[in-house]
Design an enzyme around this catalytic site. Structure first.
Site, PDB file in Angstrom:
ATOM      1  N   HIS A 155       0.833  -1.220   0.000  1.00 29.94           N
ATOM      2  CA  HIS A 155       0.000   0.000   0.000  1.00 29.94           C
ATOM      3  C   HIS A 155       0.861   1.262   0.000  1.00 29.94           C
ATOM      4  CE1 HIS A 155      -3.435  -2.633   1.267  1.00 29.94           C
ATOM      5  NE2 HIS A 155      -2.452  -3.259   1.908  1.00 29.94           N
ATOM      6  N   SER A 276      16.051  21.830 -15.010  1.00 31.07           N
ATOM      7  CA  SER A 276      14.821  22.563 -15.314  1.00 31.07           C
ATOM      8  C   SER A 276      15.220  23.861 -16.003  1.00 31.07           C
ATOM      9  CB  SER A 276      14.066  22.863 -14.026  1.00 31.07           C
ATOM     10  OG  SER A 276      13.215  23.976 -14.214  1.00 31.07           O
ATOM     11  N   LYS A 282      16.927  22.213  -9.809  1.00 31.69           N
ATOM     12  CA  LYS A 282      16.293  20.928 -10.125  1.00 31.69           C
ATOM     13  C   LYS A 282      17.242  19.922 -10.765  1.00 31.69           C
ATOM     14  CE  LYS A 282      12.539  19.782  -9.758  1.00 31.69           C
ATOM     15  NZ  LYS A 282      11.338  20.103 -10.522  1.00 31.69           N
ATOM     16  N   GLU A 289      10.905   8.881 -16.064  1.00 35.28           N
ATOM     17  CA  GLU A 289       9.573   9.402 -16.377  1.00 35.28           C
ATOM     18  C   GLU A 289       9.157   9.052 -17.805  1.00 35.28           C
ATOM     19  OE1 GLU A 289       8.949  13.604 -14.757  1.00 35.28           O
ATOM     20  OE2 GLU A 289      11.079  13.253 -14.443  1.00 35.28           O
TER      21      GLU A 289
END
Ligand code: ARG
Length: 458
Positions: A155, A276, A282, A289
């Site tokens: 979970h 970024s 970043k 991804e």
């Protein structure tokens, strides 16, 4: 040599030519198309269906076509519609009208089925190699980090401590099944359709077995109608690709999570991360991804292919031309994704302080507490209740289990003795010492078995 318009009184309208042409993408089938034609021509000559010298001229001419294709000099022409007509027209430019004998006993319907089967077989070989590459990266990473502990999650809540290597070997297992699924597509694609003609078979004494043998096929198709209609082998690839990408996507999702400040378990090497354009601080895990994102298009290609086939009457229909782009796209996506993920994983560094902290926190040893009482004779359900009360108590006292003293434990059961104080992350992991468990000895054995399997696979 345009696609035959013998019974048509007018040339094709330009919009129709553009709409129906497939050469922009089916040129990718060229090597298979030519190899198939060479095998067909040789067989026509041997069977005396065409004179031996004509067959020889055709084979020589096709050799020239092959060289042009290999050197990027082949002049593709849209008005010739597809790769089959392009190759045949070029052959005629090389050897003259005798080129017209190549298509004896053959239709583009069985020809394209052959090309696609050969393409899928190669795609499987490359896909399996990429799967093995990712497996290798995972197993070697696991071996290099065989002492790292993390929480095992259910979970997405911390459950019980496990070895990071054990977690990664779960993906090794998934990928093993993926490789099997790819192999199964190979077996089903490995059946030779030439000789089926347009739909009914051929009136010539074609030696189908000889063609199959020359092209490396295990068997010939048993029904001409099925052979020109069937694209199951393409669907098989899409299904195998979809499931394999699903596994990559789950792995990618975990790598994304683990590289957040919130988890802080891992860091990709700078060469495998992106920045970024706005936020200077970043460091983004874009490879993972995109692996997750590209899974969507592979599913989309599966749906496109399934939908394409649904409701098609037997046998060949031009719709089938639409089988190609989704397949090519999925093959490219699978190979790229597996290969780049393998590299990115090899580049990862692990923050062992964070992983150990996480593996010990959040009462992940509560199950071990219950198991401890079971070993003292308490029924498991009751032990579960006692361990739960201890956890509640510790939370109320703002303590971890490791902070509790024996006297505090004994408030909840008289079965607690000194032994309870030696419950630890490492003891918990070491105790899962049965096949399939996370104990170091089991994981070491699993790594050795995986390495051996990967060595034997090549
Ligand atoms: N370009 C066609 C395809 O990909 C080749 C077969 C064409 N056959 C035909 N009867 N028009 O399916």
């Amino acid at each position: 040599m345009k696609p035959s318009r013998s019974r048509l009184a007018k040339p094709m309208a330009p919009a129709v030519q553009r709409y129906t042409a497939s050469i922009a993408f089916d040129r990718r089938l060229a090597p298979y198309d030519v190899a198939g034609s060479i095998a067909h021509a040789r067989m026509l000559g041997k069977q005396r269906i065409i004179p031996a010298k004509d067959a020889a001229a055709i084979v020589r001419g096709l050799g020239k076509v092959q060289r042009e294709l290999a050197t990027g000099k082949f002049p593709y022409r849209e008005e010739l519609e597809d790769i089959h007509m392009n190759v045949e027209a070029r052959l005629a430019e090389f050897i003259g009208p005798v080129a017209g004998k190549l298509h004896t006993g053959r239709s583009r319907n069985d020809q394209v089925a052959l090309d696609m089967r050969m393409f899928v077989k190669d795609a499987v070989v490359h896909s399996v190699a990429s799967v093995l590459g990712l497996q290798r990266a995972l197993v070697e990473f696991a071996a290099r980090h065989d002492a790292v502990v993390i929480p095992g999650y259910t979970h997405l809540q911390r459950g019980q401590p496990v070895l990071l290597a054990h977690h990664l070997l779960a993906y090794y297992e998934m990928l093993r099944r993926d490789a099997d699924r790819f192999y199964e597509c190979f077996t089903r694609a490995d059946v030779m359709p030439l000789g089926s003609g347009a739909v009914a078979g051929s009136p010539y004494p074609l030696d189908r077995d000889a063609v199959a043998k020359e092209l490396g096929f295990a068997a010939v198709t048993a029904n001409s109608i099925d052979a020109v209609s069937d694209r199951d082998f393409v669907l098989d690839y899409h299904v195998a690709a979809g499931i394999a990408m699903m596994h990559c996507s789950r792995l990618a999702e975990e790598l994304v999570l683990w590289s957040t400040a919130e988890f802080g378990f891992i860091e990709f090497d700078d060469a495998y991360a992106t920045g970024s354009s706005l936020m200077p601080q970043k460091k983004n895990p874009d490879v993972a991804e995109l692996a997750r994102g590209k899974t969507g298009r592979v599913y989309g290609n599966l749906m496109a292919a399934l939908t394409l086939m649904k409701g098609l009457p037997l046998s060949y229909n031009r719709d089938l031309q639409e089988d190609k782009e989704p397949l090519f796209d999925s093959v490219d996506t699978v190979l790229d994704t597996f290969d780049v993920l393998a590299e990115a994983i090899a580049s990862i560094t692990v923050n062992q302080r964070r992983t150990r902290e996480a593996a010990g926190g959040s009462f992940v040893l509560a199950t071990d507490l219950a198991d401890y009482l079971v070993k003292k004779g308490m029924p498991f359900r009751e032990a579960h209740g006692v361990a739960g009360q201890v956890v509640q108590y510790a939370i109320a006292q703002d303590k971890q289990l490791g902070d509790l003293r024996l006297l505090e434990y004994q408030r909840f059961s008289r079965l607690f003795d000194d032994g309870v104080l030696s419950i630890s992350v490492d003891a918990s992991i070491a105790s899962r010492d049965i096949p399939g468990g996370t104990a170091p000895a089991q994981v070491k054995r699993a790594i050795a078995a995986a390495r051996k399997a990967l060595r034997d696979a090549h």
